[in-house]
Each structure stands twice: as C-alpha cells, then as structure tokens.
Write an enzyme that holds these catalytic residues in place. Structure first.
Site, short mmCIF file in Angstrom:
data_model
loop_
_atom_site.label_atom_id
_atom_site.label_comp_id
_atom_site.label_asym_id
_atom_site.label_seq_id
_atom_site.Cartn_x
_atom_site.Cartn_y
_atom_site.Cartn_z
N GLU A 23 40.34 29.92 59.40
CA GLU A 23 40.78 31.11 58.59
C GLU A 23 42.14 31.48 59.49
OE1 GLU A 23 39.90 32.20 54.82
OE2 GLU A 23 40.50 34.20 55.27
N THR A 54 46.34 34.19 55.11
CA THR A 54 45.55 35.18 54.27
C THR A 54 47.49 35.39 54.01
OG1 THR A 54 45.10 36.60 56.05
CG2 THR A 54 43.34 35.46 54.74
N TYR A 55 46.68 36.63 52.57
CA TYR A 55 48.57 37.28 52.13
C TYR A 55 48.12 38.24 52.26
CZ TYR A 55 52.36 37.65 49.09
OH TYR A 55 53.09 38.00 48.90
N ALA A 57 48.38 42.79 51.78
CA ALA A 57 48.46 43.85 51.09
C ALA A 57 50.24 44.17 50.62
CB ALA A 57 48.35 45.04 51.12
N HIS A 83 47.98 31.46 51.43
CA HIS A 83 46.90 32.44 49.93
C HIS A 83 47.88 33.18 49.75
CE1 HIS A 83 43.01 32.79 52.20
NE2 HIS A 83 43.33 31.67 52.81
N ASP A 115 42.81 41.88 46.60
CA ASP A 115 42.55 43.20 46.08
C ASP A 115 43.78 44.68 46.02
OD1 ASP A 115 39.51 43.06 45.78
OD2 ASP A 115 39.92 43.03 48.33
N LYS A 174 37.96 29.15 36.90
CA LYS A 174 39.02 29.07 38.04
C LYS A 174 39.22 27.72 38.38
CE LYS A 174 37.50 32.60 40.83
NZ LYS A 174 37.93 33.51 42.25
N GLN A 185 33.64 34.12 50.40
CA GLN A 185 33.46 34.92 50.95
C GLN A 185 31.63 34.99 51.87
OE1 GLN A 185 34.16 37.51 52.20
NE2 GLN A 185 35.04 38.71 50.48
P1 FAD Z 1 38.86 36.55 40.27
O1 FAD Z 1 38.83 35.88 40.54
O2 FAD Z 1 40.26 37.57 39.59
O3 FAD Z 1 38.26 37.92 40.12
C1 FAD Z 1 38.34 39.31 40.23
C2 FAD Z 1 37.33 40.36 39.29
O4 FAD Z 1 37.45 40.67 38.25
C3 FAD Z 1 35.97 39.83 39.74
O5 FAD Z 1 35.41 40.69 39.72
C4 FAD Z 1 35.09 38.96 38.54
O6 FAD Z 1 34.09 38.80 37.62
C5 FAD Z 1 36.33 39.18 37.54
N1 FAD Z 1 37.06 38.63 36.79
C6 FAD Z 1 37.23 37.04 36.70
N2 FAD Z 1 37.86 36.80 35.72
C7 FAD Z 1 37.78 37.97 33.88
C8 FAD Z 1 37.84 37.52 33.29
N3 FAD Z 1 38.20 36.44 32.69
N4 FAD Z 1 37.41 38.87 32.13
C9 FAD Z 1 36.72 39.48 33.00
N5 FAD Z 1 36.22 39.80 34.78
C10 FAD Z 1 37.01 39.06 35.04
N6 FAD Z 1 42.52 39.01 49.87
C11 FAD Z 1 43.74 38.75 50.10
O7 FAD Z 1 44.48 40.55 50.10
N7 FAD Z 1 44.71 38.19 50.69
C12 FAD Z 1 43.74 37.43 51.36
O8 FAD Z 1 45.02 36.63 51.31
C13 FAD Z 1 42.59 36.82 50.53
N8 FAD Z 1 41.30 35.50 51.03
C14 FAD Z 1 40.44 35.71 50.36
C15 FAD Z 1 39.77 34.19 50.42
C16 FAD Z 1 38.89 33.33 50.89
C17 FAD Z 1 38.12 33.05 51.22
C18 FAD Z 1 38.09 34.88 49.31
C19 FAD Z 1 36.37 35.13 49.75
C20 FAD Z 1 38.45 35.62 49.44
C21 FAD Z 1 39.99 36.66 49.79
N9 FAD Z 1 40.97 38.04 49.68
C22 FAD Z 1 41.93 38.46 50.24
C23 FAD Z 1 39.54 38.94 49.06
C24 FAD Z 1 40.62 38.42 47.04
O9 FAD Z 1 41.66 39.01 46.73
C25 FAD Z 1 39.40 40.03 47.19
O10 FAD Z 1 38.31 39.44 46.61
C26 FAD Z 1 39.82 39.98 44.84
O11 FAD Z 1 38.35 41.12 44.67
C27 FAD Z 1 39.35 39.38 43.96
O12 FAD Z 1 40.14 37.92 43.70
P2 FAD Z 1 38.84 37.28 43.10
O13 FAD Z 1 40.72 36.00 43.51
O14 FAD Z 1 38.25 35.98 43.37
O15 FAD Z 1 39.70 37.43 41.49
#
Ligand code: FAD
Length: 296
Positions: A23, A54-55, A57, A83, A115, A174, A185
């Site tokens: 990455e 990555t993507y 903010a 991403h 985030d 998902k 993570q």
């Molecule tokens: P989601 O799967 O949508 O989850 C977000 C939160 O919502 C979680 O607490 C989950 O439990 C909750 N949730 C999900 N679906 C529901 C539902 N239906 N009902 C109720 N609650 C729900 N960030 C960046 O900005 N750019 C990047 O390029 C980037 N790359 C990443 C790569 C990896 C491998 C990882 C692990 C993280 C990365 N992140 C990145 C960080 C990530 O965007 C954050 O951790 C973010 O807070 C969660 O993203 P997610 O896709 O898991 O979200």
C-alpha cells in the site's frame, strides 16, 4: 511469488497461492513522487497480487490517487487498486470517480467509508446526496460489473463499532454486497486477526482477509496512530522495542524482527497472504521478506 495481472485475490487464494500486496499513499510533490516510484520499482519483482493507493481527505491528493494508479496501470506489470471513500462526495461524484478509475485502466477499488476530516474519532458527517457506509459504496461499484472490490476489516473492531460481533456483521454485509476480499487495519497480535477470521467464517463467509502489516520503526508515532485508529500496542511489544532505547539502529531492527515474527505466525496459522503498509518506502518490506526468506 506469482500473481499475473488479471487474476483476482480470491482466485489466487482459491488456487492455494498466497497474496502479497503493498500500500502507498498519494505523494505531495515531485520528490515524494520519485520516492514512491522507487519503492514501486523495488517491489515490482515480487509480483504482488495488487498495489493500492490510498484516498485522501480532500483536495488535490484525491486526483493524485487517480493519476498514480493510472500510471501504475500503464507503466508497470502490477495491478493497481485505487482506494475511494464516501467523505464529502455525492453519489453522482462517486459514480464519476469510478468512471475515471475505469478510464485510467484501474478496475480494482478499495471501497471505504473514510474518516471525517476531523479524524478517525470524530462523529461521521453525512454529505447531502452521499453515502454513509462502505457497504453502499461496494454496491455502487459492484453494480457496474467491472470492479474487483476490496474492503476494510478491523481485527480489534472499528473504533466506533458497537461490538466485535457487530463489526463482523458489517464485514459480512460488505462481502454479500460484492466485496471480493478484505484488508485489515494494522494490528500487533496474531490472535486478534484469527479471532476476526473465525467470526466471519462462523457467519458463512469465506472471503479472503489479508492481514495489514505495519512494522514499528518509530514507537511514538505508531503509538499515536494506534490510539486514533483503535489498535492496541501490546506491552511486550513496547518492552522489546524500548529495551533498545538510545540505539536507533537496534530499535529499527527490533521493529522489523517483531513484524517478521507476526507475519510468520499469520502465515503458519493460515492467513492467505500479507498486505504491507509501506509508507512509500521499500526498505522495511524488503527486510521483512528477507527475514521470512521470501524471494523474487
Ligand atoms: P464502514 O464499513 O462503513 O464502517 C464505519 C462504521 O460504521 C463502523 O463503526 C461500522 O461498524 C459502522 N457500520 C457500518 N455499516 C453499518 C450499518 N449498516 N449500520 C450501523 N453501523 C454500521 N481512510 C481514508 O480516508 N482513505 C483511505 O484510503 C483508507 N484506506 C484504508 C485501508 C484499510 C485497509 C483500512 C483498514 C482503513 C482505511 N481507511 C482509509 C480508514 C477507513 O476509512 C476508516 O477506518 C473508516 O472509519 C471506516 O471505513 P469502513 O470502510 O470500514 O466503513
């Protein structure tokens, strides 16, 4: 290692092979781009199953993700994965970005919620006409029928998840929406990873979950980042690195050794491969490969 462009992670793993991937983040300037490109060239001989970018903010580094992944598609033998996050975008904009990925020759996308601009611990800020969960972005990408989709997974739970079980439900949702594989993570205990895999398998989903590896090269920086993203840095890990305090070379070597031991435990325990957070440098990843006796 053998990936071959075009073969997806799930296919590779189903064939009994391991997936190795790297990455990167979008460079901010020319010097950063040169450093990134050197890392890409150093790591290309390992034939990763994909390399991801990555993507950010906001701002211009979002365009850089499109540009850099397009350049990797054009100028290397590797499969780039761009991403994409829901932060600050309408559904229409997300559709347009997915179009621009395809136009640049990028058909692997890591679908994320992202985030809030204030950081991982801040409350989610919805965008009018936008999406609120990664699952929705997975659906949007999957509907095109042309993307291989990766998603995020959290061995210790997402910082705002209600519970580890709910977190596993989210990952399963998902997968059911069309994700082909997940990347975790960073984490420092193999049992946290295997616990997540068990929870997902218990829900009837066999999607490959690639462990995300971040070697500790700077203990204070990793501790700060870990606190933000909800990763625990175990006391025994801290103790081993702190024991080399005052000797930066030995501290770094211990960080690499710890990462290699974690990788070894993961692979021996059945992990389908490894995903390295490279921070746009190849040195640490190459040192870990050397410790694991993984060669080109
Ligand atoms: P989601 O799967 O949508 O989850 C977000 C939160 O919502 C979680 O607490 C989950 O439990 C909750 N949730 C999900 N679906 C529901 C539902 N239906 N009902 C109720 N609650 C729900 N960030 C960046 O900005 N750019 C990047 O390029 C980037 N790359 C990443 C790569 C990896 C491998 C990882 C692990 C993280 C990365 N992140 C990145 C960080 C990530 O965007 C954050 O951790 C973010 O807070 C969660 O993203 P997610 O896709 O898991 O979200």
């Amino acid at each position: 290692m053998d990936s071959g462009r075009g073969r997806g992670v799930a296919e590779l793993v189903a064939a009994g092979e391991r997936s190795f991937s790297f990455e990167f983040f979008p460079p901010k300037d020319e010097a950063g781009e040169a450093q990134l490109w050197k890392a890409i060239q150093d790591l290309e001989p390992f034939e990763p199953s994909f390399v991801s970018v990555t993507y950010g903010a906001g701002g211009s580094n979002r365009d850089t993700t499109i540009r850099v992944t397009g350049r990797i598609a054009r100028e290397t033998s590797m499969t780039p994965m761009a991403h994409l996050t829901c932060v600050g975008h309408t559904r229409k904009e997300l559709d347009e970005i997915l179009d621009s990925y395809l136009a640049a020759g990028v058909d692997h996308v890591m679908a994320l919620r992202g985030d809030p601009q204030e950081g991982p611990r801040a409350d989610w800020t919805p965008t009018e006409g936008g999406l609120d969960y990664a699952t929705e972005l997975v659906e949007l990408a999957h509907a095109r029928g042309r993307f291989r989709i990766g998603v995020a997974a959290f061995p210790e739970g997402h910082p705002s998840a209600e519970s580890l079980d709910h977190d596993a439900d989210v990952l399963v949702a998902k997968a059911r929406a069309g994700a082909e594989f997940a990347v975790t993570q960073m984490f420092f205990r193999a049992e946290d990873y295997f616990g997540l895999v068990d929870r997902v398998r218990a829900r009837g989903v066999d999607m490959p979950i690639l462990p995300g590896i971040m070697p500790i090269l700077n203990l204070n920086a990793i501790r700060r980042q870990s606190e933000l993203i909800g990763t625990d840095v175990p006391e025994d890990v801290v103790a081993r690195i702190s024991a080399k305090d005052g000797d930066p070379v030995a501290m770094r070597a211990e960080g690499i050794a710890l990462a290699a031991e974690l990788c070894q435990d993961l692979l021996e325990g059945g992990a389908p491969g490894l995903h390295f957070y490279t921070l746009n440098r190849s040195k640490a990843t190459l040192e870990i490969f050397q410790a694991l006796k993984i060669t080109v």
